[in-house]
Design a protein around this motif. Structure first.
Motif, PDB file in Angstrom:
ATOM      1  N   LEU A 125      45.931  42.338  45.501  1.00 17.79           N
ATOM      2  CA  LEU A 125      45.973  41.353  46.425  1.00 17.79           C
ATOM      3  C   LEU A 125      47.478  41.569  47.028  1.00 17.79           C
ATOM      4  O   LEU A 125      48.383  41.422  46.553  1.00 17.79           O
ATOM      5  CB  LEU A 125      45.938  39.951  46.027  1.00 17.79           C
ATOM      6  CG  LEU A 125      46.070  38.920  47.028  1.00 17.79           C
ATOM      7  CD1 LEU A 125      44.956  39.068  48.091  1.00 17.79           C
ATOM      8  CD2 LEU A 125      45.891  37.764  46.487  1.00 17.79           C
ATOM      9  N   ASP A 126      47.589  42.160  48.504  1.00 14.92           N
ATOM     10  CA  ASP A 126      48.770  41.925  49.194  1.00 14.92           C
ATOM     11  C   ASP A 126      49.658  43.228  48.617  1.00 14.92           C
ATOM     12  O   ASP A 126      50.829  43.048  48.407  1.00 14.92           O
ATOM     13  CB  ASP A 126      49.642  40.842  49.285  1.00 14.92           C
ATOM     14  CG  ASP A 126      48.732  39.843  50.113  1.00 14.92           C
ATOM     15  OD1 ASP A 126      48.035  40.296  50.911  1.00 14.92           O
ATOM     16  OD2 ASP A 126      48.903  38.496  49.991  1.00 14.92           O
ATOM     17  N   GLY A 127      49.016  44.397  47.960  1.00 17.14           N
ATOM     18  CA  GLY A 127      49.700  45.543  47.250  1.00 17.14           C
ATOM     19  C   GLY A 127      49.913  45.184  45.830  1.00 17.14           C
ATOM     20  O   GLY A 127      50.693  46.208  45.060  1.00 17.14           O
ATOM     21  N   TYR A 128      49.868  44.192  45.280  1.00 18.41           N
ATOM     22  CA  TYR A 128      49.994  43.933  43.824  1.00 18.41           C
ATOM     23  C   TYR A 128      48.727  43.824  43.032  1.00 18.41           C
ATOM     24  O   TYR A 128      47.870  42.984  43.382  1.00 18.41           O
ATOM     25  CB  TYR A 128      50.817  42.456  43.818  1.00 18.41           C
ATOM     26  CG  TYR A 128      52.081  42.296  44.364  1.00 18.41           C
ATOM     27  CD1 TYR A 128      53.262  43.056  43.939  1.00 18.41           C
ATOM     28  CD2 TYR A 128      52.389  42.094  45.811  1.00 18.41           C
ATOM     29  CE1 TYR A 128      54.572  42.924  44.661  1.00 18.41           C
ATOM     30  CE2 TYR A 128      53.485  41.880  46.307  1.00 18.41           C
ATOM     31  CZ  TYR A 128      54.836  42.412  45.614  1.00 18.41           C
ATOM     32  OH  TYR A 128      55.984  42.408  46.423  1.00 18.41           O
ATOM     33  N   LEU A 129      48.817  44.242  41.832  1.00 16.53           N
ATOM     34  CA  LEU A 129      47.727  44.038  40.959  1.00 16.53           C
ATOM     35  C   LEU A 129      47.871  42.821  40.433  1.00 16.53           C
ATOM     36  O   LEU A 129      48.840  42.463  39.738  1.00 16.53           O
ATOM     37  CB  LEU A 129      48.220  45.228  39.837  1.00 16.53           C
ATOM     38  CG  LEU A 129      47.190  45.157  38.612  1.00 16.53           C
ATOM     39  CD1 LEU A 129      45.600  45.722  39.306  1.00 16.53           C
ATOM     40  CD2 LEU A 129      47.600  46.191  37.406  1.00 16.53           C
ATOM     41  N   VAL A 130      46.597  42.159  40.683  1.00 13.27           N
ATOM     42  CA  VAL A 130      46.569  40.544  40.188  1.00 13.27           C
ATOM     43  C   VAL A 130      45.652  40.558  38.914  1.00 13.27           C
ATOM     44  O   VAL A 130      45.855  39.490  38.306  1.00 13.27           O
ATOM     45  CB  VAL A 130      46.030  39.680  41.303  1.00 13.27           C
ATOM     46  CG1 VAL A 130      47.331  39.762  42.372  1.00 13.27           C
ATOM     47  CG2 VAL A 130      44.730  40.105  41.854  1.00 13.27           C
ATOM     48  N   ASP A 131      44.699  41.664  38.711  1.00 12.62           N
ATOM     49  CA  ASP A 131      43.872  41.451  37.495  1.00 12.62           C
ATOM     50  C   ASP A 131      43.210  42.839  37.243  1.00 12.62           C
ATOM     51  O   ASP A 131      43.270  43.666  37.926  1.00 12.62           O
ATOM     52  CB  ASP A 131      42.955  40.229  37.563  1.00 12.62           C
ATOM     53  CG  ASP A 131      42.200  40.050  36.180  1.00 12.62           C
ATOM     54  OD1 ASP A 131      42.660  40.271  35.419  1.00 12.62           O
ATOM     55  OD2 ASP A 131      41.001  39.478  36.436  1.00 12.62           O
ATOM     56  N   SER A 132      42.898  43.158  35.914  1.00 13.50           N
ATOM     57  CA  SER A 132      42.551  44.379  35.553  1.00 13.50           C
ATOM     58  C   SER A 132      41.492  44.076  34.177  1.00 13.50           C
ATOM     59  O   SER A 132      41.999  43.064  33.588  1.00 13.50           O
ATOM     60  CB  SER A 132      43.479  45.396  35.163  1.00 13.50           C
ATOM     61  OG  SER A 132      43.086  46.586  34.810  1.00 13.50           O
ATOM     62  N   THR A 133      40.362  44.705  34.293  1.00 16.48           N
ATOM     63  CA  THR A 133      39.306  44.650  33.127  1.00 16.48           C
ATOM     64  C   THR A 133      38.904  45.821  32.696  1.00 16.48           C
ATOM     65  O   THR A 133      38.990  46.531  33.886  1.00 16.48           O
ATOM     66  CB  THR A 133      38.494  43.594  33.267  1.00 16.48           C
ATOM     67  OG1 THR A 133      37.679  43.269  31.992  1.00 16.48           O
ATOM     68  CG2 THR A 133      37.561  43.964  34.339  1.00 16.48           C
ATOM     69  N   SER A 134      38.547  46.227  31.705  1.00 20.50           N
ATOM     70  CA  SER A 134      38.114  47.423  31.260  1.00 20.50           C
ATOM     71  C   SER A 134      36.604  47.568  31.410  1.00 20.50           C
ATOM     72  O   SER A 134      35.712  46.566  31.326  1.00 20.50           O
ATOM     73  CB  SER A 134      38.415  47.935  29.743  1.00 20.50           C
ATOM     74  OG  SER A 134      37.801  46.958  28.946  1.00 20.50           O
ATOM     75  N   TYR A 135      36.108  48.829  31.750  1.00 20.38           N
ATOM     76  CA  TYR A 135      34.562  48.926  31.836  1.00 20.38           C
ATOM     77  C   TYR A 135      34.241  50.279  31.027  1.00 20.38           C
ATOM     78  O   TYR A 135      35.214  51.073  31.078  1.00 20.38           O
ATOM     79  CB  TYR A 135      33.879  48.807  32.967  1.00 20.38           C
ATOM     80  CG  TYR A 135      34.199  49.904  34.128  1.00 20.38           C
ATOM     81  CD1 TYR A 135      33.442  51.044  34.426  1.00 20.38           C
ATOM     82  CD2 TYR A 135      35.586  49.960  34.755  1.00 20.38           C
ATOM     83  CE1 TYR A 135      33.613  51.823  35.239  1.00 20.38           C
ATOM     84  CE2 TYR A 135      35.951  50.926  35.600  1.00 20.38           C
ATOM     85  CZ  TYR A 135      35.061  51.989  35.818  1.00 20.38           C
ATOM     86  OH  TYR A 135      35.405  53.028  36.780  1.00 20.38           O
ATOM     87  N   ASP A 136      32.869  50.517  30.844  1.00 21.41           N
ATOM     88  CA  ASP A 136      32.605  51.754  30.141  1.00 21.41           C
ATOM     89  C   ASP A 136      31.314  52.133  30.691  1.00 21.41           C
ATOM     90  O   ASP A 136      30.265  51.403  30.467  1.00 21.41           O
ATOM     91  CB  ASP A 136      32.651  51.619  28.467  1.00 21.41           C
ATOM     92  CG  ASP A 136      32.165  52.881  27.849  1.00 21.41           C
ATOM     93  OD1 ASP A 136      32.430  54.115  28.463  1.00 21.41           O
ATOM     94  OD2 ASP A 136      31.476  52.872  26.841  1.00 21.41           O
TER      95      ASP A 136
END
Length: 186
Positions: free
Chosen positions: A105-116
């Motif tokens: 959001l607006d160039g900043y990483l605000v969330d991350s989650t893994s997937y496979d």
């Protein structure tokens, strides 16, 4: 797109395990129901999408990127804990890089989650609503929408935000065919 049930149906996009979707947006107001900004999926599935979450589901009107895998499982990365301010332009990018689903959001990483796994193959790609769902129109404005068939780095996400409509990713060769990462752009 001016926030009044505007939407377009675009070419079907086929992803494997990497993709990115980007847009500048405003939210006019928050209402019940999911509001899709960009959705590569179909009725009943989601594929890969950027949306505002449903306040009635307890997700508090957050911006979210959602990925549905071929096996039917789904993951979501979302902003929070507060909703994105209304009537203000923001840049957002959802990136699936083969192992993590990232929301910027607006160039900043605000969330991350893994997937496979691999991203579910969509049959419909729509901008301004979720494929085939007439109640899930985007409630705001959209501009500079981009869909990529590859992931983006943090630097590329920031460049997309500051250099609208300028190519910035390199060409890649796949099976002797040159493919440009940005495959759809409005």
């Amino acid at each position: 797109f001016n926030g009044d049930e505007d939407w377009i149906s675009a070419s079907t996009v086929h992803f494997e395990d990497r993709a990115a979707i980007h847009s500048w947006f405003t939210v006019d107001k928050y209402t019940s129901g999911w509001k899709a900004m960009i959705a590569a999926g179909e009725t009943g599935t989601n594929g890969f999408s950027l949306r505002i979450t449903d306040r009635d589901s307890g997700l508090n009107d957050n911006l979210a990127v959602r990925l549905e895998e071929e096996d039917g499982s789904a993951v979501r990365a979302k902003s929070g804990p507060q909703p994105v301010p209304i009537n203000t332009w923001h840049s957002t990018t959802g990136v699936a890089n083969g192992s993590h689903l990232n929301l910027y959001l607006d160039g900043y990483l605000v969330d991350s989650t893994s997937y496979d796994g691999t991203i579910a193959s969509p049959t419909i790609t729509e901008i301004g609503r979720k494929g085939g769902h007439e109640a899930e129109y985007w409630n705001g404005k959209l501009d500079d929408v981009r869909i990529y068939n590859t992931s983006l780095t943090k630097n590329e996400v920031q460049k997309a935000m500051t250099s609208p409509k300028q190519p910035f990713a390199s060409w890649q060769s796949q099976g002797g065919q040159n493919l440009k990462p940005e495959i759809l752009h409005w």
